[in-house]
Design a protein around this motif. Structure first.
Motif, PDB file in Angstrom:
ATOM      1  N   ARG A  67     -39.904  42.944  -1.040  1.00  0.00           N
ATOM      2  CA  ARG A  67     -38.639  42.212  -0.954  1.00  0.00           C
ATOM      3  C   ARG A  67     -37.873  42.271  -2.264  1.00  0.00           C
ATOM      4  NH1 ARG A  67     -42.132  38.523   1.566  1.00  0.00           N
ATOM      5  NH2 ARG A  67     -42.037  37.080  -0.213  1.00  0.00           N
ATOM      6  N   ARG A  68     -38.575  42.343  -3.373  1.00  0.00           N
ATOM      7  CA  ARG A  68     -37.926  42.320  -4.683  1.00  0.00           C
ATOM      8  C   ARG A  68     -37.358  43.667  -5.108  1.00  0.00           C
ATOM      9  NH1 ARG A  68     -36.470  37.729  -7.335  1.00  0.00           N
ATOM     10  NH2 ARG A  68     -36.800  38.822  -9.311  1.00  0.00           N
ATOM     11  N   VAL A  69     -38.084  44.766  -4.817  1.00  0.00           N
ATOM     12  CA  VAL A  69     -37.645  46.071  -5.341  1.00  0.00           C
ATOM     13  C   VAL A  69     -37.293  47.077  -4.254  1.00  0.00           C
ATOM     14  CG1 VAL A  69     -39.065  45.731  -7.394  1.00  0.00           C
ATOM     15  CG2 VAL A  69     -39.981  47.051  -5.490  1.00  0.00           C
ATOM     16  N   GLY A  70     -37.635  46.798  -2.992  1.00  0.00           N
ATOM     17  CA  GLY A  70     -37.368  47.749  -1.924  1.00  0.00           C
ATOM     18  C   GLY A  70     -38.591  48.598  -1.617  1.00  0.00           C
ATOM     19  N   GLY A  71     -38.711  48.998  -0.347  1.00  0.00           N
ATOM     20  CA  GLY A  71     -39.896  49.721   0.090  1.00  0.00           C
ATOM     21  C   GLY A  71     -40.048  51.091  -0.534  1.00  0.00           C
ATOM     22  N   ARG A  72     -38.967  51.856  -0.591  1.00  0.00           N
ATOM     23  CA  ARG A  72     -39.066  53.212  -1.143  1.00  0.00           C
ATOM     24  C   ARG A  72     -39.430  53.191  -2.618  1.00  0.00           C
ATOM     25  NH1 ARG A  72     -34.018  57.175  -2.383  1.00  0.00           N
ATOM     26  NH2 ARG A  72     -35.108  59.169  -2.436  1.00  0.00           N
ATOM     27  N   GLN A 122     -41.673  48.878  10.518  1.00  0.00           N
ATOM     28  CA  GLN A 122     -40.280  48.447  10.434  1.00  0.00           C
ATOM     29  C   GLN A 122     -39.337  49.534  10.933  1.00  0.00           C
ATOM     30  OE1 GLN A 122     -40.006  47.274   6.267  1.00  0.00           O
ATOM     31  NE2 GLN A 122     -40.277  45.123   6.789  1.00  0.00           N
ATOM     32  N   ALA A 123     -39.645  50.791  10.629  1.00  0.00           N
ATOM     33  CA  ALA A 123     -38.787  51.890  11.080  1.00  0.00           C
ATOM     34  C   ALA A 123     -38.916  52.130  12.566  1.00  0.00           C
ATOM     35  CB  ALA A 123     -39.127  53.168  10.311  1.00  0.00           C
ATOM     36  N   PRO A 183     -35.919  56.820   3.620  1.00  0.00           N
ATOM     37  CA  PRO A 183     -34.566  56.286   3.401  1.00  0.00           C
ATOM     38  C   PRO A 183     -34.533  55.310   2.229  1.00  0.00           C
ATOM     39  CG  PRO A 183     -35.183  56.159   5.720  1.00  0.00           C
ATOM     40  CD  PRO A 183     -36.427  56.524   4.970  1.00  0.00           C
ATOM     41  N   ALA A 184     -33.474  55.400   1.440  1.00  0.00           N
ATOM     42  CA  ALA A 184     -33.322  54.494   0.304  1.00  0.00           C
ATOM     43  C   ALA A 184     -33.052  53.084   0.814  1.00  0.00           C
ATOM     44  CB  ALA A 184     -32.181  54.965  -0.593  1.00  0.00           C
ATOM     45  N   ASP A 185     -33.703  52.118   0.224  1.00  0.00           N
ATOM     46  CA  ASP A 185     -33.458  50.716   0.565  1.00  0.00           C
ATOM     47  C   ASP A 185     -33.583  49.892  -0.703  1.00  0.00           C
ATOM     48  OD1 ASP A 185     -36.199  51.155   0.337  1.00  0.00           O
ATOM     49  OD2 ASP A 185     -36.686  49.461   1.626  1.00  0.00           O
TER      50      ASP A 185
END
Length: 468
Positions: A67-72, A122-123, A183-185
Motif C-alpha cells: 500500500r505504501r510503495v506499490g506492488g511493482r 488482484q489482476a 503494470p506500473a502502480d
C-alpha cells in the motif's frame, strides 16, 4: 486467461523461481559448508534457520508495504534484495557472514512470496483462478522436489558457492520481465503502520518457526529451547488476534477475513498440506539413504518422478477447478496423495526401485493437483483490498504447517527408530504422514463446490461461500 494476465504470471513466476528453489538447494550443502568454512554443524544450521526466520519476520508487513510503495516497486525491490543477498552469499568468507547474507535473502523472499499471489489475484479479478494457480504453483510444487537434485548435482561438479549463483539468472530475468510486463502502480494509500500488530505478529511467527526448527534434536519438544519459543509464539499470536479483532481497519493483517469460509478452509488445508509436503520431504530422502543405502544425490534423483507427476497434473487440475470447483479437485487430489503415501508405510529395503518410482509418480500427481484449488479458493469473493491480507494468512499457514509437519515427523521417526528399529520406525512415520493427508480429505469437504454461473447481486452476497 487473457494476454496481459499471462504476461504478468510469467514475469512473477520467473522471478519467484529463485527464492522457491534456493532454500531446498542449499539444504543439501550444510555438511559441505561446515567443512569448508571450518564451523560446527550447529552453527551452519543457522544458514537455513536464519533464512527461515527472516522470511517469517517479513511476510506480515508485505500488505502494508504494498500500500505504501506499490506492488511493482515492492516486487522489484524485493528481487534486488534477494539478488544482492545471493551474490554476497557466494562471496561469504566465514559462517557468520554467510548467515548474515542468508538473512538478507530471507527478507527479499519474505516480501516476494505473498506478493506473488496478491498481484496475480488482484489482476485476475476472480477469473480463471484454477488455471492461474496452475502457473503460479509450478515453482511451489517443484522447488522442494527438484531443489535437492540440483543442489546435489552442483556439489558434485563444483564449489558450494555456485549454489547461490544459480539464483542470479532467475533474478536478473525476473527484473527485466517485471520492468516490461508488470503494470506500473503507485502507492494506493498513506496507511500508517500498525506498530503494535507488527511487534506482536512478526515475533509470534519467528518464535513458532524457531522453536519448531529445533525439535529434531535430542529431547524433542521437551527441551526448553523448543517449547519456550513455541509457547511465546502462541501467546503472541493470540495477543495479535485479539488486537486485530479490535482494530479491524488499522490492523496489520485483517483476521476478520477468517470468517469467510473459503479462506478459513483454504488456510487450514494449506497448514495440513505444508505439514504433509515438508514432513514427507524429510522422510523420503532419509529413508532412501538409511534403508536403501543411496547417497544424497541418489536420493534426490529418486524424487524426480514425484516432480514429473506434479508437473503433469497442474494444468488439468487448474481446468477442473474452474469447471467443477475446489471441493471435488481437492478431495480427489488429497485421496490420491494419501493413497500414494501408504505404500511407503509398507515398503522395506528390498522393495524394487521401479515400484518406488511408480508410487512417487502417482504421489506427485496428487501433490501437484492439491495445491491449485487450495491457493485459488481462499480468494473467492474477496475485495481487491482484502487480497493482500488473505495472501499473508495463507502464506503463514503453509509456512508454519510445514514447520509443524517436519517437527512432528522428526520426533515420531526418532522414537520409532529407537523403539523398533529403522525399517519399522520409518514405516510408522509414513503412517503419520498418511494420517495428515487423510485429515485433509475430510476437511476438503467444507470447500466450495461448483462455482455459480451468475455473479452475486450484492457485495454482501459476494462474501458468502460459493457452494454447490
Amino acid at each position: 486467461m487473457d494476454r496481459s494476465l499471462r504476461n504478468l504470471a510469467v514475469a512473477l513466476v520467473v522471478g519467484a523461481m529463485a527464492p522457491l528453489f534456493d532454500s531446498t538447494i542449499v539444504s543439501v550443502a550444510l555438511h559441505s559448508l561446515a567443512a569448508d568454512l571450518h564451523a560446527p554443524v550447529a552453527t551452519i544450521q543457522w544458514v537455513s534457520t536464519g533464512y527461515l526466520l527472516a522470511l517469517g519476520v517479513t511476510v506480515p508487513v508485505v500488505g502494508w508495504l504494498q500500500r505504501r510503495v506499490g506492488g511493482r516497486r515492492l516486487w522489484m525491490a524485493a528481487l534486488v534484495v534477494f539478488l544482492v543477498g545471493s551474490v554476497l552469499c557466494s562471496l561469504a568468507w566465514s559462517a557468520p557472514s554467510l548467515v548474515a547474507f542468508r538473512v538478507l535473502q530471507g527478507i527479499g523472499a519474505g516480501a516476494m512470496l505473498p506478493l506473488l499471489t496478491t498481484l496475480l489475484m488482484q489482476a485476475a479479478g476472480g477469473r480463471d483462478l484454477g488455471r492461474l494457480m496452475a502457473v503460479v504453483s509450478l515453482p511451489t510444487a517443484l522447488g522442494p522436489i527438484l531443489g535437492p537434485v540440483v543442489g546435489g548435482l552442483i556439489l558434485g561438479a563444483a564449489s558450494w558457492r555456485w549454489l547461490f549463483w544459480v539464483n542470479v539468472p532467475f533474478a536478473v530475468a525476473g527484473l527485466l520481465l517485471a520492468w516490461y510486463l508488470i503494470p506500473a502502480d503507485g502507492p494506493r494509500t498513506k496507511a500508517r503502520l500498525d506498530v503494535v500488530g507488527l511487534v506482536l505478529l512478526s515475533p509470534a511467527v519467528v518464535g513458532l518457526l524457531y522453536g519448531l526448527s529445533g525439535v529434531g534434536g535430542s529431547g524433542g519438544f521437551s527441551r526448553t529451547a523448543v517449547w519456550l519459543p513455541i509457547a511465546v509464539g502462541v501467546a503472541l499470536l493470540v495477543a495479535f488476534t485479539l488486537w486485530a479483532l479490535r482494530h479491524r481497519g488499522a490492523a496489520l493483517v485483517d483476521v476478520h477475513l477468517l470468517r469467510h469460509r473459503p479462506l478459513a478452509a483454504s488456510a487450514s488445508l494449506l497448514f495440513l498440506t505444508g505439514a504433509s509436503l515438508y514432513g514427507a520431504m524429510l522422510l523420503l530422502p532419509l529413508s532412501f539413504q538409511e534403508l536403501r543405502g543411496t547417497d544424497a544425490l541418489g536420493a534426490g534423483l529418486l524424487l524426480v518422478p514425484q516432480g514429473v507427476g506434479a508437473l503433469l497434473s497442474r494444468t488439468l487440475a487448474g481446468r477442473l477447478n474452474d469447471r467443477f470447483g475446489a471441493r471435488v479437485v481437492a478431495v480427489v487430489a488429497f485421496a490420491v496423495l494419501g493413497a500414494a503415501t501408504v505404500p511407503f508405510a509398507l515398503m522395506g529395503p528390498g522393495t524394487p526401485v521401479w515400484v518406488v518410482v511408480v508410487v512417487l509418480l502417482v504421489r506427485g500427481v496428487g501433490l501437484g493437483a492439491v495445491i491449485i484449488p487450495l491457493m485459488a479458493v481462499g480468494f473467492v469473493g474477496l475485495e481487491r483490498d482484502e487480497i493482500p491480507h488473505a495472501s499473508i494468512i495463507t502464506r503463514i499457514a503453509m509456512q508454519v504447517g510445514g514447520a509443524v509437519g517436519v517437527a512432528v515427523l522428526a520426533v515420531v521417526l526418532q522414537r520409532g527408530v529407537a523403539a523398533v528399529g529403522p525399517v519399522a520406525g520409518f514405516q510408522q512415520s509414513f503412517w503419520w504422514a498418511a494420517g495428515l493427508t487423510g485429515a485433509s480429505v475430510l476437511l476438503s469437504l467444507v470447500l466450495p463446490g461448483r462455482p455459480r454461473v451468475a455473479a452475486p447481486a450484492t457485495p454482501e452476497e459476494a462474501r458468502e461461500p460459493v457452494a454447490a
